[in-house]
Design an enzyme around this catalytic site. Structure first.
Site, PDB file in Angstrom:
ATOM      1  CD  GLU A   1      -1.089  -6.582   3.052  1.00 47.51           C
ATOM      2  OE1 GLU A   1      -1.908  -5.813   3.109  1.00 47.51           O
ATOM      3  OE2 GLU A   1      -0.182  -6.952   2.173  1.00 47.51           O
TER       4      GLU A   1
ATOM      5  CG  HIS B   1      -6.782   0.059   3.479  1.00 51.09           C
ATOM      6  ND1 HIS B   1      -5.901   0.235   4.952  1.00 51.09           N
ATOM      7  CD2 HIS B   1      -6.062  -1.018   2.980  1.00 51.09           C
ATOM      8  CE1 HIS B   1      -4.789  -0.439   4.882  1.00 51.09           C
ATOM      9  NE2 HIS B   1      -4.773  -1.352   3.764  1.00 51.09           N
TER      10      HIS B   1
ATOM     11  CG  ASP C   1     -14.861   7.202 -16.384  1.00 49.81           C
ATOM     12  OD1 ASP C   1     -15.784   8.102 -15.897  1.00 49.81           O
ATOM     13  OD2 ASP C   1     -13.722   7.185 -15.844  1.00 49.81           O
TER      14      ASP C   1
ATOM     15  CG  HIS D   1      -8.468  -0.140  -0.297  1.00 53.98           C
ATOM     16  ND1 HIS D   1      -7.357   0.587  -0.796  1.00 53.98           N
ATOM     17  CD2 HIS D   1      -7.608  -1.424  -0.547  1.00 53.98           C
ATOM     18  CE1 HIS D   1      -6.188  -0.265  -1.072  1.00 53.98           C
ATOM     19  NE2 HIS D   1      -6.357  -1.275  -0.677  1.00 53.98           N
TER      20      HIS D   1
ATOM     21  NE  ARG E   1      -7.265  -4.734   3.622  1.00 55.82           N
ATOM     22  CZ  ARG E   1      -6.579  -4.673   2.475  1.00 55.82           C
ATOM     23  NH1 ARG E   1      -7.279  -4.348   1.315  1.00 55.82           N
ATOM     24  NH2 ARG E   1      -5.042  -4.941   2.267  1.00 55.82           N
TER      25      ARG E   1
ATOM     26  CB  ALA F   1      -0.665  -1.701  -5.100  1.00 50.77           C
TER      27      ALA F   1
ATOM     28  CD  GLU G   1     -10.549  -1.552  -7.784  1.00 53.82           C
ATOM     29  OE1 GLU G   1      -9.387  -1.134  -8.028  1.00 53.82           O
ATOM     30  OE2 GLU G   1     -11.492  -0.997  -6.947  1.00 53.82           O
TER      31      GLU G   1
ATOM     32  NE  ARG H   1      -8.835  -6.199  -2.751  1.00 54.04           N
ATOM     33  CZ  ARG H   1      -7.567  -5.885  -2.397  1.00 54.04           C
ATOM     34  NH1 ARG H   1      -6.548  -6.398  -2.464  1.00 54.04           N
ATOM     35  NH2 ARG H   1      -7.587  -4.697  -1.642  1.00 54.04           N
TER      36      ARG H   1
HETATM   37  C1  SIN Z   1      -2.212  -2.481   1.700  1.00 52.34           C
HETATM   38  O1  SIN Z   1      -0.894  -2.424   1.596  1.00 52.34           O
HETATM   39  O2  SIN Z   1      -2.702  -2.457   2.949  1.00 52.34           O
HETATM   40  C2  SIN Z   1      -3.128  -2.821   0.801  1.00 52.34           C
HETATM   41  C3  SIN Z   1      -3.008  -4.108   0.002  1.00 52.34           C
HETATM   42  C4  SIN Z   1      -4.287  -4.421  -0.700  1.00 52.34           C
HETATM   43  O3  SIN Z   1      -5.060  -3.472  -0.739  1.00 52.34           O
HETATM   44  O4  SIN Z   1      -4.449  -5.696  -0.997  1.00 52.34           O
END
Ligand code: SIN
Length: 509
Positions: free
Chosen positions: A109, A225, A204, A332, A271, A42, A356, A367
């Site tokens: 973000e 992503h 799995d 992603h 996203r 991450a 996850e 998300r």
């Molecule tokens: C990113 O750094 O863009 C990924 C962060 C995330 O998926 O929450």
């Protein structure tokens, strides 16, 4: 034998193990080495309401909006409120998040209305979080690790889980009994040709939970992503969304910035919107990628703020301070997973899930960026608290160790590659009834081929991948609308009347 068995060594599994250690012996098993998890990779950070002027309610508002009507509000409330003490606790355990003038530094973000994302070592937040949790774990005698240990199946007796059948690092099958089992085995990005996920992310835990009788929900929601490095010679490498948070701009192959055409938040749109815009631009300009432009940002700032991205791009001949960086979307994160209640409990007694692998309802259809490490901390701890109550007498089923049969001649590697291509093409960012039906037909064919005795990890993994791919595809076919990360070209509108609800899948109906 252990009191508690934790499957997975990412943020959620480690946080659960720390919580459980006060109640008994904990065994953590990981498929590869413990740091080969998605947590370690991450980059961007942890979203948490700690900035001046921010509040958990504002974080909640952005999370709900990104989830397009499918988030569980009480789960999100827990996430944003308990997220604050969980992050403060991590800091008290030594996590070194980046600071400016002695105060935490926040970035932004996609779909966040304000700068609320903390980060470490610029763009290596996961590493710092993982290292901090591992330091904590290593000081606790009650926690043991078995690395390179593969979960084959859960042991279910009646309505209860009593342990797991595993393959140890020597390839031997063993049964481990436990009072409670915590499934924190991560996602399934490896089902797709292009993914930011580590090689171990083959889903799995999800397939095994399904076989065991767990309910799974929201499996159609796969987050792509928008920006991974796209070069023939380079692996699929994540370029953090925080690059755009710091001013990076997406451009098409004609050098035109395009995101303002698609959303009022421009390059920081949610996203799913950015991914579809990139797809549209690739199609319009007949290119296999778009570009990320950071050349207008100060070189010193870029090198300091994104050292990992700078060095990796450099290794493949790209200088982020001078070059346009070729990028395109990749699988992603899985929003869906094993359905749990707010205490991380599944529908099977003594079986818990977090991170996850789980679906507690915090992500809905999409998300919000940087909410996943937070989810791991909050619901990992909750899983630890609730599963510790299972300590006590164990029902120990009298089970013989299963026979190991020789596998028939099937080219498992070839099927795996074809499955990744199939999912990319037919169940990816843009799907439709026809493509999903075609995918499902092929998956059913492979499922039949795999109805044979299996013995190696590669074989078990492939069977799991086919199972999870079928669950994703069948749910995506069923949801005849578009919402968040699920976009159907034959049903492009969101249909709240019919589809503002979850699709829950369970074996046998
Ligand atoms: C990113 O750094 O863009 C990924 C962060 C995330 O998926 O929450």
């Amino acid at each position: 034998m252990a009191n508690f068995l934790v499957i997975g060594g990412g943020v959620a599994g480690l946080r659960a193990a720390i919580e459980l250690a006060g109640s008994g012996e904990v065994l953590v098993i990981t498929k590869g080495k413990v740091m080969e998890s998605s947590t370690w990779r991450a980059q961007g950070g942890i979203a948490v309401a700690l900035a001046e002027g921010d509040e958990p309610e504002l974080h909640m508002k952005d999370t709900l909006k990104a989830g397009v009507g499918l988030c569980d509000e009480s789960a999100v409330k827990i996430l944003v409120e308990e997220g604050v003490p969980r992050v403060e606790e991590l800091i008290s355990w030594g996590a070194n998040f980046d600071k400016e003038n002695g105060k935490l530094s926040f970035t932004q973000e996609g779909a966040h209305k304000i700068r609320r994302i903390i980060h470490a070592m610029g763009d290596a937040t996961g590493e710092e979080v993982h290292r901090t949790l591992m330091r904590r774990v290593q000081g606790i005698e009650n926690i043991k690790f078995f690395e390179h240990t593969f979960l084959i199946d859960l042991l279910i007796e009646g309505e209860e889980c009593s342990g797991a059948l595993i393959m140890d690092q020597n390839g031997e099958e063993q049964i481990i009994f436990a009072s409670a089992i915590i499934l924190a085995s991560g996602g399934a990005g490896q089902l797709y040709r292009d993914t930011t996920n580590p090689p171990v992310a083959t889903g799995d835990g999800l397939a095994i939970a399904y076989r065991a009788g767990c309910e799974l929900q929201d499996m159609e929601f796969i987050q792509f992503h928008p920006t991974t490095l796209y070069l023939p010679s380079a692996p699929c490498f994540l370029i953090s969304e925080s690059v755009r948070g710091e001013g990076g701009v997406l451009k098409n192959s004609k050098g035109e910035a395009f995101m303002s055409e698609y959303h009022e938040m421009g390059d920081l749109a949610p996203r799913d919107v950015v991914c579809r815009a990139i797809f549209n631009q690739m199609w319009r300009t007949k290119s296999s990628n778009v570009f990320l432009d950071m050349r207008h940002l100060k070189p010193d700032f870029l090198k300091r703020r994104f050292p990992n991205i700078y060095m990796t791009c450099k290794k493949y001949g790209q200088d982020i301070t001078r070059d346009l960086i070729p990028v395109r979307p990749a699988a992603h994160f899985l929003m869906g997973g094993v359905k749990t209640d707010l205490n991380s409990e599944t529908n099977i007694k003594r079986l818990f899930s977090c991170g996850e692998a789980a679906s507690v309802g915090v992500h809905g259809a999409n998300r919000l960026a940087s909410n996943s490490l937070l989810e791991g901390l909050v619901f990992g701890k909750r899983a630890g608290v609730s599963s510790s109550k299972c300590l006590g007498e164990l029902a120990r089923p009298n089970r013989a160790r299963p026979n190991k049969d020789a596998s028939p001649k099937i080219n498992f590697g070839e099927i795996k590659k074809s499955l990744q291509e199939l999912m990319e093409e037919k169940a990816g960012i843009i799907r439709c009834g026809k493509s999903l039906k075609e995918a499902l037909e092929k998956l059913e064919e492979w499922d039949k081929i795999l109805e044979v005795p299996l013995s190696s990890q590669e074989e078990f993994e492939l069977r799991n991948m086919v199972t999870v791919a079928r669950l994703i595809t069948a749910s995506a076919l069923r949801r005849e609308e578009s919402r968040g990360a699920h976009f159907r070209s034959d049903f492009p509108a969101t249909d709240d009347k019919k589809w503002k609800r979850h699709i829950v899948t369970k074996r046998g109906g």
